[in-house]
Each structure stands twice: as C-alpha cells, then as structure tokens.
Design an enzyme around this catalytic site. Structure first.
Site, short mmCIF file in Angstrom:
data_model
loop_
_atom_site.label_atom_id
_atom_site.label_comp_id
_atom_site.label_asym_id
_atom_site.label_seq_id
_atom_site.Cartn_x
_atom_site.Cartn_y
_atom_site.Cartn_z
N ASP A 182 -69.06 -16.06 -39.73
CA ASP A 182 -68.05 -15.38 -40.28
C ASP A 182 -68.36 -13.88 -40.40
O ASP A 182 -67.81 -13.29 -41.22
CB ASP A 182 -67.47 -16.24 -41.45
CG ASP A 182 -68.58 -16.03 -42.46
OD1 ASP A 182 -69.86 -15.65 -42.17
OD2 ASP A 182 -68.70 -16.40 -43.73
N HIS A 215 -77.87 2.29 -18.40
CA HIS A 215 -77.39 1.69 -19.52
C HIS A 215 -78.38 0.99 -20.37
O HIS A 215 -78.04 -0.10 -21.16
CB HIS A 215 -76.31 0.57 -19.15
CG HIS A 215 -75.05 1.34 -18.35
ND1 HIS A 215 -74.16 0.78 -17.53
CD2 HIS A 215 -74.52 2.70 -18.58
CE1 HIS A 215 -73.32 1.73 -17.28
NE2 HIS A 215 -73.73 2.89 -17.71
N ASP A 244 -79.41 9.36 -25.04
CA ASP A 244 -78.03 9.73 -24.62
C ASP A 244 -77.34 8.98 -25.85
O ASP A 244 -77.10 7.87 -26.10
CB ASP A 244 -77.38 8.80 -23.52
CG ASP A 244 -76.07 9.11 -23.09
OD1 ASP A 244 -75.14 9.41 -23.71
OD2 ASP A 244 -75.85 8.83 -21.92
N ASP A 252 -70.72 13.03 -26.77
CA ASP A 252 -71.70 12.34 -25.80
C ASP A 252 -72.60 13.12 -25.07
O ASP A 252 -72.37 14.03 -24.38
CB ASP A 252 -70.43 11.91 -24.71
CG ASP A 252 -71.24 10.86 -23.55
OD1 ASP A 252 -72.48 10.75 -23.99
OD2 ASP A 252 -70.81 10.41 -22.54
N HIS A 287 -75.17 7.94 -10.09
CA HIS A 287 -73.73 8.05 -10.94
C HIS A 287 -72.88 9.41 -10.79
O HIS A 287 -73.59 10.29 -10.05
CB HIS A 287 -74.16 7.75 -12.36
CG HIS A 287 -75.07 8.69 -13.14
ND1 HIS A 287 -74.35 10.15 -13.38
CD2 HIS A 287 -76.19 8.62 -13.48
CE1 HIS A 287 -75.53 10.59 -14.11
NE2 HIS A 287 -76.51 10.08 -13.98
N HIS A 345 -67.14 12.42 -16.94
CA HIS A 345 -65.81 11.62 -17.18
C HIS A 345 -65.17 12.49 -18.24
O HIS A 345 -65.62 13.33 -18.95
CB HIS A 345 -66.25 10.18 -17.50
CG HIS A 345 -67.53 10.28 -18.78
ND1 HIS A 345 -67.11 10.40 -19.94
CD2 HIS A 345 -68.81 10.23 -18.64
CE1 HIS A 345 -68.35 10.38 -20.83
NE2 HIS A 345 -69.21 10.26 -19.80
N HIS A 392 -65.44 6.87 -22.46
CA HIS A 392 -64.82 7.22 -21.14
C HIS A 392 -63.55 7.31 -21.33
O HIS A 392 -62.88 6.26 -21.06
CB HIS A 392 -65.51 6.08 -20.19
CG HIS A 392 -66.89 6.20 -19.97
ND1 HIS A 392 -67.55 4.97 -19.67
CD2 HIS A 392 -67.99 7.00 -20.12
CE1 HIS A 392 -69.02 5.41 -19.39
NE2 HIS A 392 -69.17 6.51 -19.93
N GLU A 450 -73.00 15.73 -16.65
CA GLU A 450 -74.08 15.04 -16.99
C GLU A 450 -74.89 14.55 -15.54
O GLU A 450 -75.16 13.53 -15.35
CB GLU A 450 -73.91 13.69 -17.97
CG GLU A 450 -72.71 12.95 -17.32
CD GLU A 450 -72.44 11.60 -18.11
OE1 GLU A 450 -73.64 11.03 -18.39
OE2 GLU A 450 -71.28 11.33 -18.69
N TYR A 467 -83.61 10.20 -11.37
CA TYR A 467 -84.21 8.94 -11.93
C TYR A 467 -85.19 8.33 -10.64
O TYR A 467 -84.76 7.84 -9.69
CB TYR A 467 -83.15 7.81 -12.15
CG TYR A 467 -82.09 8.24 -13.17
CD1 TYR A 467 -82.17 8.39 -14.30
CD2 TYR A 467 -80.91 8.87 -12.41
CE1 TYR A 467 -81.09 9.11 -15.07
CE2 TYR A 467 -79.77 9.55 -13.37
CZ TYR A 467 -79.99 9.35 -14.67
OH TYR A 467 -79.03 9.95 -15.38
N ARG A 481 -81.60 12.94 -17.57
CA ARG A 481 -80.30 13.34 -17.62
C ARG A 481 -80.05 14.51 -18.68
O ARG A 481 -80.73 14.43 -19.74
CB ARG A 481 -79.52 12.23 -17.95
CG ARG A 481 -77.61 12.35 -17.83
CD ARG A 481 -77.03 11.21 -17.90
NE ARG A 481 -77.20 10.15 -18.91
CZ ARG A 481 -77.92 9.01 -18.95
NH1 ARG A 481 -78.39 8.75 -17.72
NH2 ARG A 481 -78.11 8.28 -20.27
N GLU A 531 -76.77 16.16 -20.40
CA GLU A 531 -75.24 15.99 -20.66
C GLU A 531 -74.74 16.77 -21.78
O GLU A 531 -75.16 16.84 -22.82
CB GLU A 531 -75.08 14.53 -20.99
CG GLU A 531 -73.44 14.23 -21.49
CD GLU A 531 -73.30 12.70 -21.36
OE1 GLU A 531 -74.03 11.86 -22.00
OE2 GLU A 531 -72.32 12.15 -20.93
N1 GLY Z 1 -72.81 7.66 -22.97
C1 GLY Z 1 -72.14 7.09 -21.76
C2 GLY Z 1 -72.17 8.13 -20.81
O1 GLY Z 1 -72.73 9.05 -21.00
O2 GLY Z 1 -71.11 8.10 -19.91
MN MN Z 2 -71.15 10.48 -20.72
MN MN Z 3 -73.78 9.98 -22.54
#
Ligand code: GLY
Ligand code: MN
Ligand code: MN
Length: 437
Positions: free
Chosen positions: A36, A240, A257, A268, A347, A351, A358, A381, A385, A403, A405
């Site tokens: 619950d 991820h 991140d 982000d 990637h 975004h 996103h 970003e 890798y 990365r 960003e």
């Molecule tokens: N943290 C998700 C992205 O960078 O897209």
């Molecule tokens: Mn992002």
């Molecule tokens: Mn991110």
C-alpha cells in the site's frame, strides 16, 4: 511562479483553437510502488500546464461556448476525515476560487456528467493511449452517447489528439517558465559543484547521489527531474546507468547526469570528472574532444538554424577528434557519412527540455528539421564512451565514458546557457576539486 493569468491565457488559446469541440485532459494516476505504498505523486505535465492544479484524481475539460462556463474541473471534494489522514484538498470551491475553474464537479460524478458535455460537439480532443484506464472511460462515454443517437443526440464524429496543440505551446517557454528553468538550473549547478567537492576514491556512487539529493532539496526542489546517473569508470559508459551502487576507484572518471525539478520544470546536467581530482592523459585527451564538440554544438543554437545543426556540429568535431587520437582511421567526411563514430557516440546531441526532461514538441515538421525559435529550451550533450574490450581500441582508452550536458535557451539573437554555473574545463574542474579536504 506561473501566475493564474498565465494558466488562463493558455486555456484561452486552446478554447479558441478547438472551435465547437470538447477537450478532456486528465491528470496522471497515483502509482503504487509496492503493497500500500505509493510513489510520490507527480501531475501529468499537460494537465498541470493548463490548470496549475496539483492534486491527483482530477480532470480538466474545455467546452468552448458553454453557457455555465467553458473551463470545468473535476476534482476530489473536501473531506475532513480524509484530509486529516492525507492532507488538504482544494475541493470544488478551491477549484473555482484558487484555480480559476468556471465550474467544478466531484470527480466521482464524472461518468454522469461527461456524456452531456460531449453531446452535440463535433470533435473530441483527447490523447488516447496515455492513461489506459481513463481511455476506457472515455470510450464508455462515447458509447453511451451513441446509444442515444435515436433521440437526436449527436456524437462527436472526429477524435483528435490535442497533443500537437498543447505541445506546440509548451515548446516555446514564456518569460515566467524561463525564470523557473533558470532557477532549477542554478540549484542543479550547485549540486554538481557539491558533488565535485566531496568526491573521493573509495566512496560509493550512491553517497554522491545522496549529496545531489541533499543539494537539490536544500535549494528548494522536491524531486530530481529524473533518476540521477552516478557512474564511475565503466559505469560511465552505460547510458542509462541507474544502480549507483559501485565503489569509486582512484584513476577512474565519474559521470554524473542529474538535474532538479522545480515547480514541475526540469534541469538536466551532465559533468564528468576524475574521482581523484586529476584527469589522466587519455582521459584529458578524450575530454577535450567532447568539450570542443559541445562548444561547437552550442554555437549552432540560434534562431533560424534547425534542430539538427548542433548535432551535426558535434558529430564533426567528435569524429575529427577520434581520428586525431587514432581511434578512427580514414577521411572525416566519409567516417561521418558511414557513421563510423557510432561505436563511441551512439546517442543524439540533445532534446527539448521543459516540464518533462525529454520534453514535448516535434523535431521535424513534415520532412524537414524544425527551425529553432526564441523561447525553445534544449540540451546539448555530446559524449564519447569506450567500453572495455572495444575491438581494435588500445586498452588505455577503455572504461572512459564522458558526457558534458548543458541546458540552453534560444534567444532572439542566439542562445543563453542556463547551466554555466558549474565548471566544465579541465583546469576549472581540477581547481574546484583541489579544494577538497
Ligand atoms: N538525463 C537524461 C538525458 O540526459 O537525456
Ligand atoms: Mn539530457
Ligand atoms: Mn541528462
């Protein structure tokens, strides 16, 4: 803060756009975590964008021209006993007085009232497929009306996803939205700096995550905008990664991140720094490539350029860098065309960013990349890798995941980086980290 007048302006724009249709936007359901125990509640972004109403079990209905009010909010009624257990509710009066509804009804009566609101409307604007339980109820109301067709009731003949209308509005951030996003960005920058300042070999990734959460909340945020990624060494190569349960090793990089949510708007940010405070030569060499790629991509963010210009700029600089470092061999333009960089950069470069990390909004209009306009907010970003065992790659490059960003708003004349409060050059990061105990 978004003022009541701004929520009202958004609804007016939609009331105008939907003509003699009717629009239904439910908020998101409460989700059960286990037994619950529930997850912390977060409103549906479209619903909140139009209402500012923070409670669960609520439905917004827009009925242009309705005599008793065009904006109807279904919500929970006041209930002294339930409120004593679970907290205050706005109730029907609050929905009208505090949230600007023209008319409010108990959400428990929606099955009785909704078919009447849909009657004789030509179009039904409802986003099918987002909340499956609610979908079934909407279909039930439509079928109920169909059953009354012989008594002269018209059933909406067209079903339209209002996503496009709402998301085109959400894509362009108002001055008030940009102020909130700038505040979310600022407090997230502080959290990243705090993480740099406490990081030591031997700490666990989740201990760094704890610092991020603490900084977010100290800064006024009630939640991260998405689960923080705190990945040391090889975990930085997992796009991820979310376990955050490994011990940080001397000599590894740490990729973080993480961004705070403030008033339902996201930040982000990604930074990648050395666990021990000093980049090794291979780490530094790759880091400088990513940093240059990011600078080139950010440079492309300006009105009139299209969505893909920053990505194209990043890919070019990354590919040139990989060739310079001997990780790719060949002609840069050909390597770009054949996407030879993809084993190292798999990637896209960003975004839209807003109420959802996103965020909504089309990236292409028909077949062409969307042009950037003032008020759009996007992330930039790029990364590289190199997983252990990557074929044909010398071992000294292994387990380096980088990365960088930032969050960038398109302005009339170019862009503004919202997240420049956290260092990203090698020298600045090493300086911040040199102050550690
Ligand atoms: N943290 C998700 C992205 O960078 O897209
Ligand atoms: Mn992002
Ligand atoms: Mn991110």
């Amino acid at each position: 803060m978004i003022q009541a007048s701004e929520f009202a302006r958004r609804r007016r724009a939609l009331l105008k756009a939907i003509g003699d249709g009717v629009m239904i936007v439910p908020t998101g359901p409460v989700r059960r975590r286990n037994s619950d125990v529930e997850y912390p509640y977060r409103s549906d972004s479209d619903f909140y964008y139009l209402s500012g109403f923070p409670e669960p079990e609520a439905v917004l209905v827009l009925c242009p021209g309705r005599a008793h009010g065009q904006y109807i909010l279904f919500c929970r009624e006041r209930d002294a006993e339930k409120e004593a257990w679970n907290g205050d509710r706005a109730g029907l009066e609050g929905a009208v007085e505090r949230y600007g509804a023209d008319d409010a009804f108990p959400v428990t009566d929606i099955d009785d009232i909704m078919p009447g609101l849909m009657e004789n409307r030509s179009k039904l604007y409802y986003s099918m497929g987002r909340h499956s339980e609610f979908d079934r109820r909407v279909l039930g109301w439509v079928n109920q009306l169909r059953g009354q067709a012989r008594s002269g009731v018209h059933v909406p003949g067209e079903f339209v996803d209002p996503g496009h209308l709402i998301h085109d509005m959400r894509l362009i951030k108002s001055a008030a939205e940009r102020r909130i996003m700038a505040a979310a960005a600022r407090l997230s920058c502080k959290a990243h700096i705090a993480a740099m300042e406490i990081c030591q070999p031997g700490m666990w990734e989740y201990q760094i995550e704890a610092q991020l959460l603490s900084s977010f909340m100290a800064g006024g945020s009630r939640s991260p905008a998405y689960p923080s990624i705190v990945g040391g060494g090889q975990n930085g190569c997992v796009l991820h990664y979310g376990s955050n349960n490994a011990q940080l090793q001397d000599g590894d990089l740490l990729l973080i991140d993480a961004g705070a949510e403030l008033e339902n708007y996201a930040a982000d940010i990604t930074r990648t720094f050395p666990v021990n405070g000093h980049y090794s030569d291979p780490q530094k060499a790759l880091y400088e490539v990513v940093l240059a790629a990011q600078a080139a991509a950010i440079e492309q963010v300006r009105p009139g350029n299209h969505w893909n210009n920053p990505h194209e700029a990043a890919v070019r600089v990354l590919t040139e860098g990989l060739v310079d470092l001997g990780l790719l061999q060949g002609e840069v333009s050909e390597l770009i065309e054949t996407e030879a960089y993809r084993p190292f950069y798999m990637h896209r470069t960003g975004h839209w960013l807003g109420m959802d990390v996103h965020d909504v909004g089309d990236y292409k209009i028909d077949d062409a990349w969307r042009l950037l306009e003032p008020g759009m907010v996007l992330t930039v970003e790029p990364g590289l890798y190199i997983r252990a065992g990557t074929g044909g790659v010398d071992e000294r490059w292994w387990n380096i995941g980088i990365r960088i960003e930032d969050d960038v708003v398109v302005t009339k004349t170019g862009h503004k980086v919202l997240t420049d409060g956290v260092p990203k050059s090698v020298a600045e990061i090493e300086r911040v980290m040199s102050g550690r105990p």
